[in-house]
Design an enzyme around this catalytic site. Structure first.
Site, PDB file in Angstrom:
ATOM      1  N   GLU A 129       1.040  -1.165  -0.150  1.00 43.96           N
ATOM      2  CA  GLU A 129       0.089  -0.061   0.001  1.00 43.96           C
ATOM      3  C   GLU A 129       0.647   1.230  -0.034  1.00 43.96           C
ATOM      4  OE1 GLU A 129      -2.041   0.038   3.827  1.00 43.96           O
ATOM      5  OE2 GLU A 129      -0.515  -0.977   4.417  1.00 43.96           O
ATOM      6  N   LYS A 131       2.836   4.627   0.983  1.00 44.43           N
ATOM      7  CA  LYS A 131       3.271   5.098   2.322  1.00 44.43           C
ATOM      8  C   LYS A 131       2.651   6.777   2.301  1.00 44.43           C
ATOM      9  CE  LYS A 131       6.998   5.708   5.652  1.00 44.43           C
ATOM     10  NZ  LYS A 131       6.750   7.075   6.043  1.00 44.43           N
ATOM     11  N   ASP A 133       2.067  10.657   3.145  1.00 46.31           N
ATOM     12  CA  ASP A 133       2.746  11.517   3.681  1.00 46.31           C
ATOM     13  C   ASP A 133       1.892  12.245   4.530  1.00 46.31           C
ATOM     14  OD1 ASP A 133       5.190  12.903   4.384  1.00 46.31           O
ATOM     15  OD2 ASP A 133       5.375  13.621   2.467  1.00 46.31           O
ATOM     16  N   ARG A 152       0.844   9.861  17.461  1.00 48.17           N
ATOM     17  CA  ARG A 152       1.556   9.092  17.816  1.00 48.17           C
ATOM     18  C   ARG A 152       2.573   9.489  19.116  1.00 48.17           C
ATOM     19  NH1 ARG A 152       5.899   7.022  13.608  1.00 48.17           N
ATOM     20  NH2 ARG A 152       7.680   8.156  15.022  1.00 48.17           N
ATOM     21  N   TYR A 241      -4.218   1.892   8.178  1.00 42.23           N
ATOM     22  CA  TYR A 241      -3.258   1.034   7.598  1.00 42.23           C
ATOM     23  C   TYR A 241      -2.779  -0.385   8.615  1.00 42.23           C
ATOM     24  CZ  TYR A 241      -0.093   4.155   9.697  1.00 42.23           C
ATOM     25  OH  TYR A 241       0.620   5.255  10.616  1.00 42.23           O
ATOM     26  N   LYS A 329      11.120   3.635   0.251  1.00 47.05           N
ATOM     27  CA  LYS A 329      11.023   5.029  -0.231  1.00 47.05           C
ATOM     28  C   LYS A 329      11.216   5.482  -1.443  1.00 47.05           C
ATOM     29  CE  LYS A 329      11.000   7.731   2.933  1.00 47.05           C
ATOM     30  NZ  LYS A 329      10.939   8.441   4.458  1.00 47.05           N
ATOM     31  N   CYS A 423      16.944  42.598 -24.631  1.00 49.66           N
ATOM     32  CA  CYS A 423      17.065  41.294 -24.939  1.00 49.66           C
ATOM     33  C   CYS A 423      18.528  40.631 -24.872  1.00 49.66           C
ATOM     34  CB  CYS A 423      16.633  40.833 -26.173  1.00 49.66           C
ATOM     35  SG  CYS A 423      16.780  39.075 -26.574  1.00 49.66           S
ATOM     36  N   CYS A 426      19.334  39.464 -28.429  1.00 50.53           N
ATOM     37  CA  CYS A 426      19.762  40.573 -29.447  1.00 50.53           C
ATOM     38  C   CYS A 426      19.762  41.885 -29.134  1.00 50.53           C
ATOM     39  CB  CYS A 426      18.625  40.046 -30.618  1.00 50.53           C
ATOM     40  SG  CYS A 426      17.111  40.875 -30.159  1.00 50.53           S
ATOM     41  N   CYS A 441      10.937  40.044 -25.722  1.00 50.01           N
ATOM     42  CA  CYS A 441      11.813  40.545 -26.627  1.00 50.01           C
ATOM     43  C   CYS A 441      11.051  41.068 -27.839  1.00 50.01           C
ATOM     44  CB  CYS A 441      12.847  39.711 -26.979  1.00 50.01           C
ATOM     45  SG  CYS A 441      13.870  40.143 -28.356  1.00 50.01           S
ATOM     46  N   CYS A 447      15.518  38.595 -34.005  1.00 48.62           N
ATOM     47  CA  CYS A 447      16.595  37.842 -32.702  1.00 48.62           C
ATOM     48  C   CYS A 447      16.725  36.515 -33.054  1.00 48.62           C
ATOM     49  CB  CYS A 447      15.319  38.042 -31.296  1.00 48.62           C
ATOM     50  SG  CYS A 447      15.994  37.219 -30.023  1.00 48.62           S
TER      51      CYS A 447
END
Ligand code: IVH
Length: 761
Positions: A129, A131, A133, A152, A241, A329, A423, A426, A441, A447
């Site tokens: 499954e 991971k 974030d 946790r 999970y 990972k 520019c 040019c 430009c 150019c």
């Protein structure tokens, strides 16, 4: 290598140990600092990957030199201390972490460990499954009812976040069915999907609040709100999970147990499945990696767990992580680096784009040294300065970009990013129209950066239609410097073409013939082929119809493209405000300067600038009363369909440049020609010359368009009816002007009659 870092294999063991000790101390200080930013302030200073690297380096040092381990080392606990504001919750089953496999070799190593601990088959079944974030939480149900939710924390003790978790839409407050255990702790991740993250940040930006760096921080910030009403307004999601305390036998299979949990209404991952052996885990990892960007939420890897629960028990866990599970990972997509310079690149369409030159950094396994900044608006919005420390992000095949600046790390001598006036390729002027993000430009044909594009456009089907002159060929011609501008095409010889890749004598001959044929063209195609900004096929056709010759077009000024009427500084709202006020005050008498007098009346919706302009423009109140609204407000009407003020400015600007005029001369010298239109007689061209029109009422077309058409046919259009008026063009609901025209015996015509008059119907 940073100072104080041990050089592998060098020096006597004692000095090596001392160097390692110093490095470990430095790492601990850094990690503690980042822990505080991350867990306590919810405002991390470095990307997770950077933090992980520091921790791994410290773990590595501590495992090589076990004497260096101190009881307070950040490696000696999992997570961070709970914050005092929240009630603490002791987890009856510890919430341990996962071991990581950063590459395929580490995944294979995990398989070998499993195989050696559980001899027999090597066809182990794993659950697989994503991971996610986000943040790990444990949610406790008693008698099927949600009674507690906790973070946790350090794995043993977390924070009571019941009120906040209860606001998460996909967390059931009561389990479905009736066969659930009397006590069930479900464990999973709280996360913020991309759509919700973007919405949240857009709202924060609109309020002028600080935005979140990524969905994970936004989820963390949301979950640890002391006020659950704030959490409720954040579109958080939960995905289960695993489980903690459970007052029943979970059976034999992780997968089957998760299915049962899903049956009780608790969300589990849609991507959850069972895979077999090392090849199965590798395939799943590769597949999810490919789909990663399309999932709609951030994941940082894949988690594999030995499916058979008795096998999990047999393998057991270390203090930190289970031996039966592994997180494979993905390479991190973000890293931290420094902007060393900002340069400007000119794209093939002339767009001048800022590009950040970065101190090279590895992002997701690829070295990144440049990042696009898109345009100046983006630079201003992100406030990127030279010298800044920034997060760079690389996702999939996308060009790396700067996500965010860390202003707290900005050096005193950081420099702002300034758009160059000329520019860089040019030297032509760089133009950034007001209110536009993109600067360009103005060099056009001239150019070199825009050369390929200009020639591709010139040769294209709707322009000069040079058959067989495709993109690959143009690339070769420009790269070998055989062609610098469109006129050069007509000097090429068959031999030169034949020398190019994938060109035979036959195709070279065909090309020469196609070039020769293209010389015979139309004025409209030629105008389009010049590649003037904003001049498309339709506008080119309208210009060709309006101007008799190339010389006339090149000499045209803005007033030849546009008729501007009304008063500058007066908008339609101000004009309407004054007029309705005058209607309500029929007896008002002005004294002194009209503008000043208008100001003194405090007319709602009329500002000073508009009052002054009205005063100057009308001089007397009588004239102001008699004026039509469109005579008051600043307005411009196109004389050539499709040529508004912006296109007119591009046209005038293009032909004003000597290098463009010279390039055109060379094209004509090369033999490009178009049939001359038979010059229309003056009367044909200007059937309404000398006639004065007034328009009133609602017409079938926009009034400006009708006005422009009348003017293009030679008529004058004024705002009020007088004895000099030739025609009153009356639409629906014509009012006082109609009465005035009848009184003065001015001809009144309808739109249909006008069409007949000019021979359009
Ligand atoms: S299992 C005993 N499965 O990753 C196993 N964790 O690095 C406990 N996480 O603290 C974790 N997705 O916050 C597991 N599918 C997943 C996960 C997952 C994300 C997080 C979780 C955990 C951390 C460990």
């Amino acid at each position: 290598m940073t100072p104080g870092e041990p050089e592998p294999g060098s020096g006597a063991p004692a000095s090596e140990l001392e160097a390692a000790r110093q490095r470990a101390d430095a790492l601990r200080t850094l990690i503690r600092h980042h822990n505080h930013r991350y867990y306590v302030l919810d405002d991390p200073q470095v990307p997770d990957a950077e933090y992980d690297r520091l921790v791994r380096e410290l773990q590595d040092l501590e495992s090589r030199y076990p004497d260096l381990v101190t009881p307070d080392s950040p490696t000696q606990r999992v997570g961070a201390a709970p914050r005092p504001e929240f009630t603490q919750v002791r987890h009856r089953v510890a919430m341990i972490s996962l071991d990581n496999a950063m590459d395929d070799g580490a995944l294979a190593e995990f398989h070998r460990r499993v195989a050696s601990a559980l001899p027999g088959s090597d066809e182990w079944v794993f659950t697989a499954e994503p991971k996610l974030d986000g943040l790990a939480v444990s949610i406790r149900y008693e008698g099927g009812l949600l009674v507690q939710a906790a973070t946790r924390g350090d794995g043993t003790t977390g924070e009571d976040i019941t009120a906040n978790v209860r606001t998460i839409q996909n967390v059931p407050l009561r389990l479905l069915g009736s066969d659930w255990p009397a006590v069930l702790e479900v464990r999973g991740e709280v996360y913020l999907p991309h759509a919700g993250f973007e919405r949240l940040n857009a709202q924060a930006a609109a309020r002028g609040d600080k935005t979140f760096a990524n969905p994970r921080n936004a989820a963390a910030g949301s979950l640890r709100q002391l006020d659950p009403r704030i959490t409720a307004a954040r579109p958080l999601r939960f995905c289960c999970y695993g489980w903690g305390e459970i007052a029943a036998d979970p059976g034999e299979s992780q997968f089957a147990m998760l299915q049962r949990i899903a049956g009780w209404g608790v969300p589990v991952s849609r991507e959850l499945c069972q895979v077999t052996g090392l090849p199965g885990t590798r395939d799943y990892f590769d597949d999810l990696g490919r789909r990663r960007d399309a999932l709609g939420y951030d994941i940082d890897g894949v988690v594999f767990k030995l499916d058979r629960l008795p096998d999990q028990v047999a393998l057991g866990a270390t203090a930190h992580h289970p031996r039966w599970a592994i997180a494979r990972k993905f390479p991190a997509q973000e890293a931290l680096t420094v902007v060393e310079a900002v340069e400007f690149q000119v794209g093939r369409t002339g767009a001048v784009t800022p590009v950040a030159r970065l101190a090279p950094v590895s992002v997701g396994g690829v070295t990144v040294a440049n990042a696009t900044l898109h345009n100046l608006d983006e630079v201003e919005r992100k406030d990127v300065r030279i010298g800044d420390t920034v997060y760079v992000r690389r996702a999939g095949d996308v060009i790396p970009e700067i996500v965010r600046v860390l202003p707290e790390l900005r050096p005193a001598d950081a420099r702002a990013v300034v758009l160059p006036a000329a520019c860089p390729v040019c030297g032509s002027d760089v133009i950034r129209p007001e209110g536009e993000a993109v600067a360009r430009c103005s060099g056009g044909l001239y150019c070199p950066a825009q050369r390929k594009e200009a020639i591709r456009h010139f040769a294209s089907r709707k322009a000069m239609d040079i058959e067989g002159l495709g993109e690959k060929l143009i690339d070769q011609l420009v790269e070998r410097e055989l062609v610098r501008e469109p006129a050069d095409l007509y000097r090429l010889t068959q031999g030169q073409f034949a020398g190019l890749e994938r060109m035979g004598e036959k195709s070279a001959a065909n090309l020469i013939a196609a070039l020769e044929q293209s010389k015979e063209t139309s004025f409209a195609r030629f105008i389009f082929a010049l590649g003037i900004r904003e001049v498309g096929v339709a506008t080119a056709a309208a210009l060709a119809a309006r101007f008799d010759s190339l010389e006339a077009l090149m000499a045209a000024r803005e007033q030849d493209f546009l008729r501007t009427s009304g008063l500058r500084g007066v908008g339609p709202k101000a004009a309407a405000a004054v007029q309705s006020w005058l209607l309500e005050h029929p007896d008002a008498q002005a004294a002194g300067d009209l503008g000043e007098w208008l100001m003194a009346q405090r007319i709602p919706g009329l500002n000073r600038a508009a009052a002054v302009a009205l005063g100057r423009g009308c001089e007397t109140l009588e004239r102001l009363r008699a004026a039509a609204p469109e005579d008051l407000y600043g307005n411009s009407a196109a004389l050539v369909e499709g040529v508004g003020p912006v296109v007119a400015a591009h046209l005038v600007g293009f032909f004003a440049q000597a290098h463009n005029r010279e390039a055109i001369e060379r094209l004509i010298a090369a033999g490009i020609r178009w049939p001359l239109r038979s010059a229309p007689s003056a009367a044909q061209a200007q059937p309404l010359a000398g006639k004065t029109f007034v328009i009133t009422g609602t017409l079938g077309r926009a009034r400006d368009a009708v006005k422009a058409e009348l003017e293009s046919l030679g008529a004058k259009v004024t705002g009020s009816v007088s004895k000099n008026t030739d025609y009153l063009l009356a639409g629906v609901e014509a009012g006082s002007k109609l009465a005035k025209a009848q009184e003065l015996k001015v001809a009144v015509i309808t739109e249909q009659q006008l069409a007949q008059l000019i021979g359009r119907s």
